[in-house]
Design a protein around this motif. Structure first.
Motif, PDB file in Angstrom:
ATOM      1  N   ASP A  38      -2.205   4.283  -8.589  1.00 36.77           N
ATOM      2  CA  ASP A  38      -2.671   2.953  -8.199  1.00 36.77           C
ATOM      3  C   ASP A  38      -2.438   2.705  -6.711  1.00 36.77           C
ATOM      4  O   ASP A  38      -3.290   2.133  -6.024  1.00 36.77           O
ATOM      5  CB  ASP A  38      -1.963   1.867  -9.009  1.00 36.77           C
ATOM      6  N   THR A  42      -5.201   2.015  -3.849  1.00 38.75           N
ATOM      7  CA  THR A  42      -5.063   0.870  -2.953  1.00 38.75           C
ATOM      8  C   THR A  42      -5.119   1.315  -1.493  1.00 38.75           C
ATOM      9  O   THR A  42      -5.740   0.648  -0.658  1.00 38.75           O
ATOM     10  CB  THR A  42      -3.739   0.139  -3.228  1.00 38.75           C
ATOM     11  N   ILE A  45      -8.704   1.895  -0.649  1.00 39.54           N
ATOM     12  CA  ILE A  45      -9.380   0.623  -0.423  1.00 39.54           C
ATOM     13  C   ILE A  45      -9.033   0.073   0.957  1.00 39.54           C
ATOM     14  O   ILE A  45      -9.903  -0.429   1.679  1.00 39.54           O
ATOM     15  CB  ILE A  45      -9.014  -0.379  -1.541  1.00 39.54           C
ATOM     16  N   CYS A  46      -7.772   0.184   1.348  1.00 42.21           N
ATOM     17  CA  CYS A  46      -7.358  -0.286   2.677  1.00 42.21           C
ATOM     18  C   CYS A  46      -8.011   0.523   3.784  1.00 42.21           C
ATOM     19  O   CYS A  46      -8.424  -0.038   4.814  1.00 42.21           O
ATOM     20  CB  CYS A  46      -5.841  -0.226   2.809  1.00 42.21           C
ATOM     21  N   ALA A  68     -12.124  -0.134  -6.711  1.00 46.20           N
ATOM     22  CA  ALA A  68     -11.250  -1.160  -7.283  1.00 46.20           C
ATOM     23  C   ALA A  68     -11.420  -1.238  -8.799  1.00 46.20           C
ATOM     24  O   ALA A  68     -10.435  -1.358  -9.539  1.00 46.20           O
ATOM     25  CB  ALA A  68     -11.542  -2.507  -6.643  1.00 46.20           C
TER      26      ALA A  68
END
Length: 90
Positions: A38, A42, A45-46, A68
């Protein structure tokens, strides 16, 4: 100035990704590996969000949303798997 900032951001994201992959490989339990995956999603995504902000575009927004969604569904699946496994051991 901007180039230095991009190098620093890339280094921080790269080191974070390496540490997270290390936790996925070494993690003693499946929950540690799930949390690390996870965190890796993340980080992805950043990185995509930072790339969009640096280059002033929104072309990768659909990819961001798909990543996501994969993260949410993966977390739910792992949580259900662990709950069933823990219920069977009792």
């Amino acid at each position: 100035m901007t180039t230095v900032l991009i190098v620093v951001i890339s280094a921080v994201f790269g080191i974070s990704a390496l540490l997270t992959v290390w936790r996925i490989i070494v993690g003693p339990s499946i929950l540690d590996r799930a949390v690390a995956s996870d965190v890796l999603l993340t980080l992805l995504i950043c990185v995509l969000g930072a790339e969009m902000a640096i280059n002033h575009h929104t072309r990768t927004l659909p990819v961001l949303l798909i990543v996501a969604a994969v993260g949410v569904f993966g977390s739910i699946s792992i949580a259900r798997f662990v709950a069933r496994r823990d219920g069977a051991e009792q």
